[in-house]
Design a protein around this motif. Structure first.
Motif, mmCIF file in Angstrom:
data_model
loop_
_atom_site.group_PDB
_atom_site.id
_atom_site.type_symbol
_atom_site.label_atom_id
_atom_site.label_comp_id
_atom_site.label_asym_id
_atom_site.label_seq_id
_atom_site.Cartn_x
_atom_site.Cartn_y
_atom_site.Cartn_z
ATOM 1 N N ARG A 163 -12.104 66.317 17.236
ATOM 2 C CA ARG A 163 -12.643 65.679 16.113
ATOM 3 C C ARG A 163 -12.130 65.363 14.464
ATOM 4 O O ARG A 163 -11.092 65.661 14.146
ATOM 5 C CB ARG A 163 -13.406 67.314 15.611
ATOM 6 N N LEU A 164 -12.979 64.848 14.185
ATOM 7 C CA LEU A 164 -12.480 63.605 13.079
ATOM 8 C C LEU A 164 -13.470 63.869 11.903
ATOM 9 O O LEU A 164 -14.753 63.829 12.294
ATOM 10 C CB LEU A 164 -12.679 61.753 13.149
ATOM 11 N N HIS A 165 -13.453 63.924 10.641
ATOM 12 C CA HIS A 165 -13.848 64.169 9.389
ATOM 13 C C HIS A 165 -13.451 63.205 8.693
ATOM 14 O O HIS A 165 -13.025 63.158 7.416
ATOM 15 C CB HIS A 165 -14.081 65.685 8.980
ATOM 16 N N LEU A 166 -15.159 62.331 7.802
ATOM 17 C CA LEU A 166 -14.722 61.899 6.796
ATOM 18 C C LEU A 166 -14.553 63.133 5.501
ATOM 19 O O LEU A 166 -15.585 64.143 5.539
ATOM 20 C CB LEU A 166 -16.282 61.541 6.046
ATOM 21 N N ALA A 167 -13.060 62.743 5.022
ATOM 22 C CA ALA A 167 -12.277 64.261 3.839
ATOM 23 C C ALA A 167 -12.100 63.584 2.229
ATOM 24 O O ALA A 167 -11.996 62.295 2.598
ATOM 25 C CB ALA A 167 -11.800 64.865 4.434
ATOM 26 N N ALA A 168 -11.838 63.367 1.883
ATOM 27 C CA ALA A 168 -11.829 63.894 0.140
ATOM 28 C C ALA A 168 -11.120 65.041 -0.415
ATOM 29 O O ALA A 168 -11.517 65.811 -0.042
ATOM 30 C CB ALA A 168 -12.253 62.917 -0.234
ATOM 31 N N SER A 169 -10.071 64.745 -1.100
ATOM 32 C CA SER A 169 -9.341 65.464 -2.133
ATOM 33 C C SER A 169 -10.154 65.934 -3.107
ATOM 34 O O SER A 169 -11.419 65.014 -3.517
ATOM 35 C CB SER A 169 -8.231 65.192 -2.591
ATOM 36 N N ARG A 170 -10.532 67.067 -3.573
ATOM 37 C CA ARG A 170 -11.043 67.828 -4.463
ATOM 38 C C ARG A 170 -11.104 67.068 -5.782
ATOM 39 O O ARG A 170 -12.055 66.920 -6.361
ATOM 40 C CB ARG A 170 -11.154 69.330 -4.914
ATOM 41 N N VAL A 171 -9.479 66.695 -6.313
ATOM 42 C CA VAL A 171 -9.413 65.772 -6.992
ATOM 43 C C VAL A 171 -10.293 65.174 -7.167
ATOM 44 O O VAL A 171 -10.360 63.988 -8.037
ATOM 45 C CB VAL A 171 -7.356 65.435 -7.521
ATOM 46 N N TYR A 172 -10.152 64.106 -5.759
ATOM 47 C CA TYR A 172 -10.871 62.670 -5.817
ATOM 48 C C TYR A 172 -13.016 62.783 -6.209
ATOM 49 O O TYR A 172 -13.371 62.589 -6.837
ATOM 50 C CB TYR A 172 -11.341 61.631 -4.427
ATOM 51 N N LEU A 173 -12.900 64.164 -6.063
ATOM 52 C CA LEU A 173 -14.343 63.908 -5.500
ATOM 53 C C LEU A 173 -15.402 64.408 -7.257
ATOM 54 O O LEU A 173 -16.395 65.014 -6.787
ATOM 55 C CB LEU A 173 -14.568 65.477 -4.222
#
Length: 298
Positions: A163-173
């Protein structure tokens, strides 16, 4: 003088390495000795086997014609070694595995470490390249691909889905615009592949979720992954890589999760070499188990 297997072994090393020094390093020979052996073989066959240039050694027309016969001799030598050693003994020798960047960095190290621990006489090599491997030129003994090839003298086995997931760090979000739907993605910085360096259509992740702009681009999945970890933006992240980036959080999972597959690709002649088949079976089993473990942890 006829070409011996030893002559052909040196010829194959130069053909694969592209230089006398690369062949010498693989054979444990001085490059000058490799050059003399190639010259002697060319004299015996009364044909130049390589075209020499500042960029290295490329096969001549005669070399291209000799290549499949040398490869057949190699397969016969491996089969003979199998027959002598027997099928139940520990595996040994050099195995080079080619794989795309993500698999090479986040899956294969632990998989091949376990195989190597069980078979300490094996010398295991991982080649991570952002392109399709040419097994006919023996760039690798076997390769892992994200799509199944439809041409060439190869055998193909599906390993598993991932699987692949769209993701980001908590700092960015924490400091980015809201993300409620895929339409909101256009308001964010996007991390992805350099568009003209996507070597397989299965890697064109972003276009599948409707993203056409990339702000931070690299041909390396590892670079993209580390950009995302540093809070640079949104990226498509392999599910099996997520445990290595605890800072990363999947976003819009219902709309942006993609499924892809890994395939084991081998030279067709390797089916007759029991050692190669054993290693292939071990790799497939270990990769499946590692994918299940890592995606479960994610």
């Amino acid at each position: 003088m006829r070409a011996s297997w030893d002559d052909l072994r040196i010829f194959l090393s130069v053909a694969r390495g592209g230089s006398l020094s690369a062949a010498g390093a693989g054979l444990g020979m001085d490059p000058a000795t490799v050059g003399r052996r190639i010259a002697r073989l060319e004299e015996a066959l009364t044909a130049p086997l390589f075209v020499k240039s500042p960029q290295g050694y490329a096969l001549s027309g005669a070399g291209e014609r000799l290549l499949p016969h040398a490869q057949a001799a190699e397969q016969a030598a491996l089969a003979a070694e199998d027959a002598v050693r027997g099928q139940g003994e520990r595996l040994s020798g050099v195995i080079r595995v080619g794989a795309p960047d993500g698999c090479a960095n986040f899956l294969l190290p632990q998989v091949l470490s376990r195989i190597g621990a069980a078979h300490p006489e094996l010398e295991l090599q991982i080649v991570a390249l952002p392109r399709v491997f040419n097994l006919n030129r023996r760039e690798a003994d076997m390769a892992i691909g994200v799509s199944a090839p439809t041409a060439g003298r190869v055998t193909v086995q599906k390993i598993a889905d991932y699987r692949l997931h769209l993701a980001a760090s908590r700092v960015y979000l924490d400091h980015a615009p809201p993300l409620a739907t895929l339409d909101d993605v256009k308001n964010h910085r996007i991390i992805g592949y350099i568009p003209d360096m996507i070597f397989d259509k299965e890697l064109d992740y972003l276009s599948e979720i409707g993203v056409s702009r990339v702000d931070l681009a690299s041909n390396s999945v590892s670079v993209q992954f580390n950009w995302a970890r540093q809070g640079a933006g949104l990226a498509m992240v392999h599910g099996f890589a997520m445990p290595a980036g605890p800072e990363l959080i999947p976003v819009l999972p219902r709309d942006s999760t993609l499924t892809r597959s890994f395939w084991l690709i081998r030279h067709a002649d390797d089916r007759r070499v029991h050692r190669m088949s054993r290693i292939a079976a071990l790799m497939v089993g270990e990769i499946r188990a590692e994918l299940e473990r890592l995606e479960g942890a994610a």
